[in-house]
Design an enzyme around this catalytic site. Sequence first.
Site, PDB file in Angstrom:
ATOM      1  N   GLU A  35      84.035  84.474 -34.698  1.00  9.49           N
ATOM      2  CA  GLU A  35      83.869  83.044 -34.956  1.00  9.49           C
ATOM      3  C   GLU A  35      82.545  82.591 -34.350  1.00  9.49           C
ATOM      4  OE1 GLU A  35      86.978  80.446 -33.503  1.00  9.49           O
ATOM      5  OE2 GLU A  35      86.059  78.724 -34.466  1.00  9.49           O
ATOM      6  N   ALA A  93      87.800  82.228 -24.732  1.00  6.84           N
ATOM      7  CA  ALA A  93      88.667  83.191 -25.389  1.00  6.84           C
ATOM      8  C   ALA A  93      88.617  82.965 -26.890  1.00  6.84           C
ATOM      9  CB  ALA A  93      90.105  83.037 -24.904  1.00  6.84           C
ATOM     10  N   ASN A  99      91.778  85.519 -32.386  1.00 12.07           N
ATOM     11  CA  ASN A  99      91.933  86.494 -33.467  1.00 12.07           C
ATOM     12  C   ASN A  99      93.409  86.788 -33.731  1.00 12.07           C
ATOM     13  OD1 ASN A  99      89.026  87.004 -33.067  1.00 12.07           O
ATOM     14  ND2 ASN A  99      89.753  87.975 -31.190  1.00 12.07           N
ATOM     15  N   HIS A 133      96.328  77.695 -25.321  1.00 14.07           N
ATOM     16  CA  HIS A 133      95.448  77.219 -26.391  1.00 14.07           C
ATOM     17  C   HIS A 133      95.293  78.286 -27.485  1.00 14.07           C
ATOM     18  CE1 HIS A 133      91.877  74.926 -27.897  1.00 14.07           C
ATOM     19  NE2 HIS A 133      91.515  76.126 -28.305  1.00 14.07           N
ATOM     20  N   GLU A 134      94.959  79.497 -27.066  1.00 14.96           N
ATOM     21  CA  GLU A 134      94.737  80.551 -28.071  1.00 14.96           C
ATOM     22  C   GLU A 134      96.034  80.878 -28.782  1.00 14.96           C
ATOM     23  OE1 GLU A 134      91.706  80.848 -28.564  1.00 14.96           O
ATOM     24  OE2 GLU A 134      91.026  80.090 -26.628  1.00 14.96           O
ATOM     25  N   GLU A 156      90.403  72.676 -33.568  1.00 20.25           N
ATOM     26  CA  GLU A 156      90.114  72.612 -32.136  1.00 20.25           C
ATOM     27  C   GLU A 156      90.640  71.331 -31.482  1.00 20.25           C
ATOM     28  OE1 GLU A 156      89.606  75.100 -30.670  1.00 20.25           O
ATOM     29  OE2 GLU A 156      88.636  76.487 -32.060  1.00 20.25           O
TER      30      GLU A 156
HETATM   31  N1  B3K Z   1      87.832  79.376 -31.365  1.00 21.95           N
HETATM   32  C1  B3K Z   1      87.137  79.910 -30.223  1.00 21.95           C
HETATM   33  C2  B3K Z   1      85.727  79.435 -30.135  1.00 21.95           C
HETATM   34  C3  B3K Z   1      84.753  80.293 -30.820  1.00 21.95           C
HETATM   35  C4  B3K Z   1      83.339  79.857 -30.503  1.00 21.95           C
HETATM   36  C5  B3K Z   1      82.351  80.592 -31.293  1.00 21.95           C
HETATM   37  N2  B3K Z   1      80.970  80.267 -30.982  1.00 21.95           N
HETATM   38  C6  B3K Z   1      87.819  79.581 -28.948  1.00 21.95           C
HETATM   39  C7  B3K Z   1      88.790  78.484 -29.000  1.00 21.95           C
HETATM   40  O1  B3K Z   1      88.452  77.333 -29.147  1.00 21.95           O
HETATM   41  O2  B3K Z   1      89.952  78.753 -28.943  1.00 21.95           O
HETATM   42 ZN    ZN Z   2      90.288  76.640 -29.796  1.00 22.32          ZN
END
Ligand code: B3K
Ligand code: ZN
Length: 886
Positions: A127, A268, A271, A303-304, A326
């Site tokens: 990402e 983090a 994925n 969060h992840e 986000e």
């Molecule tokens: N989605 C990732 C962030 C990726 C940033 C790339 N430059 C982390 C997060 O917000 O969970």
């Molecule tokens: Zn995020």
Amino acid sequence: MRTEQPKMIYLKDYQVPEYLIDETHLTFELFEDHSLVHAQLVMRRNPAAGSGLPPLVLDGQQLELLSVALDDRELSAADYQLSDSHLTLQPTAASFVVDSSVRIHPERNTALEGLYKSGGMFCTQCEAEGFRKITYYLDRPDVMSKFTTTLSAEQHSYPVLLSNGNPIASGSEEGGRHWATWEDPFMKPAYLFALVAGDLWCVEDSFTTMSNREVALRIYVEPENIDKCQHAMDSLKKSMKWDEEVYGREYDLDIFMIVAVNDFNMGAMENKGLNIFNSSCVLARAETATDAAHQRVEAVVAHEYFHNWSGNRVTCRDWFQLSLKEGFTVFRDAEFSADMHSRTVKRIEDVAYLRTHQFAEDAGPMAHPVRPDAFMEISNFYTLTVYEKGSEVVRMIRTLVGAEGFRKGSDLYFARHDGQAVTCDDFIRAMEEANGIDLSQFKRWYSQAGTPRLAVSEHYDAAARTYSLSFQQSCPPSPGQGDKLPFVIPVELGLISAQGQALALRLQGEAQAGATSRVFAIDQAEQVLTFVDIAEQPLPSLLRGFSAPVKLSFPYSRDQLMFLMQHDSDGFNRWEAGQQLSVQVLQELIGQHQRGEPQVLDQRLVTALRSVLADEQLDQAMVAEMLSLPGEAYLTEISAVADVEAIHAAREFARQQLSAALFDLLWVRYQANRELSRGTAYIAEAEHFARRSLQNIALSYLMLSGKAEVLAACLEQFESADNMTERLTALAVLVNSPFEAEKAAALASFADFFKDNPLVMDQWFSVQAACALPGALQRVEQLMQHPAFTLKNPNKVRALIGAFAGQNLQGFHQADGSGYRFLADQVIVLNALNPQIASRLLAPLTRWGKYDGARQQLMKAELQRILASGELSSDVFEVVSKSLVG
Ligand code: B3K
Ligand code: ZN
């Protein structure tokens, strides 16, 4: 590195993809000096895109193309066009298969985007647009595909081979290599792809979902960290349970993995089924990680994990919609943390952070709406605005529709869009339809940048027994946006009688009185709320719980603020009253300093904090929060022109005075809590956090006395604490003290003891970088020579250079410009190594608008120097060029 000036990309130009990729079959052969990637893409014309067969334009950067075939026909150079960023082919049928092989160099990848090596392991970060550095692809989130991944590597160095989904086959090859194949049954965009190969150990556990499926949970780390995973594992299980209970969301694969890596650009990455984490957001145990670090691990794990629904199952159509996943997910993790610990304290921390940092971003040259409408480099838009303000926007929706209505809306959103790539409008539509409301005006929060101001005034009519509050909203201009239309601002408020009673609220025209705390939507530029049956002049408590991300002003007197500190039923607003009182007092001291007058502290602040400190019933974390004066960065943000020296001097003067006036009370509470710490095992829970936070802020005040017994207590805490929270605070307090010998000894023994723990060494760097005593820049420059420091590790850069420029305002804003010059030098070096980190690091220079003319010139000159320094990454170019215009 760019070869021409990066182009602006606009939301209004969005078009659906010309082609789709139904299946993606990847094969990685990982070697020490290169890696080979073979991709087989099963593709078809997108029926939604129109007729004909336009050229297929695949994204790809820094790839060495070895071969490409269309439906098994090997193509020659005449059959395709190849540029720095694209491979263009001409399909001859509506369905076809593209096979490509490329060579890449993860071992040389210092940008930490795409496939790279962190220490001895291979890992990925895709990402937003990193997948195109792995293979030729349609690297955009609205192209979703079913992935199968085979990876092979030398078995001894890389015994663990991971990718998304479920493992379906593995085996050995000749020459000491082995392979594994993973299949992800869920369609996903390429940005959620991940791969890991390394010598990793794992901690295993399991979770039984609400429909009774057993999910294997694994946290992979380097062997020496295997004893620091339990907290992350506990956090993961709590998150899984919470998402079932609060949102009805169940995990969907049979396995969920987290891998900790040392070199990572952010916290983090979510994925699918294989989250990759900065080790700082996984590893935590009492001896090596502070309470704050424990809370961060819990929040980031949550969060992840929450992204599995808000982000993965329902993803973004394009990167302008980033806040869709986000903002929503930050809101979800904040609520999770609030439920796990103290809700009020969590809100205070989040609001203090938002007001200090996001408001500054919103007022600066990089200001952008929650849904930006243009960007050059998407990596620059992983911002506080998209994340934190985006979360506030979701919170306001919840405030407007209520918890039940919000759940109905989120259920509809997930059900309707599961498996799709959608927009912020789709989210809003689900909320509207589930609740039968119209949010069209509310949506301005997504499109208008800047922090709205809400000025409130009152009028009490004793004869009519009515009390009116007049609201006036406005929003300053931001880049590309002059006039702004009124926002919908949910204001939660209450009225308090002189006896401290909460009054029932009845608006003129309402049949009967309602609750004592109510939410009113302020949606006009000017608006009046008139309350009836008000027997005497009340005091309003406004914007309770910080119900909207605005700058509210009401002409409170200091005595009224003290009254609110005591009597407001809203815990957040009690703290807020204390902050406003402190701000008034500190601004008075700043003025005195500027005029060269003797400084005199308003004793009302002392009185107010004395009663807070004496209140044994109050949550100790609240006491600690209330004792924390607004930070220098916040005082800077609320100044028209920030006077660095005066702000620092005023705040230090106030701390000194409070220390002297409250010494006895602070000492009693310090000793009581330290005593408890000595006798209790560490637990990462609210009550313990609270106790240590009060103990530690007390120590930092006490130390200002310079008394021998405090120094002795500090040294005792430093030497015998069994946890990092107490030890690190003691170290920080020493570092900021005049006790040179003790300071040097503590720094040396700490570094000696923890030299093999990079995350602890980060803390050691930060404590020194943030110390405002004279000579800060020289200390930082010296520390850059320390063997534990490297510019190649983002955590180190943040810990030392980031902490200096972001937290040490005295040191960074030296009037001779040396701090600015230093930062620009580092940005220029990092631009070539790691553009994302370089671009983030330079943020403090973009804030020149806040400072006096001389500093503005110096800061702009450094931005100019960066601009002229040679070939800039699109990341750095965008920020520098925009901030020079702003
Ligand atoms: N989605 C990732 C962030 C990726 C940033 C790339 N430059 C982390 C997060 O917000 O969970
Ligand atoms: Zn995020």
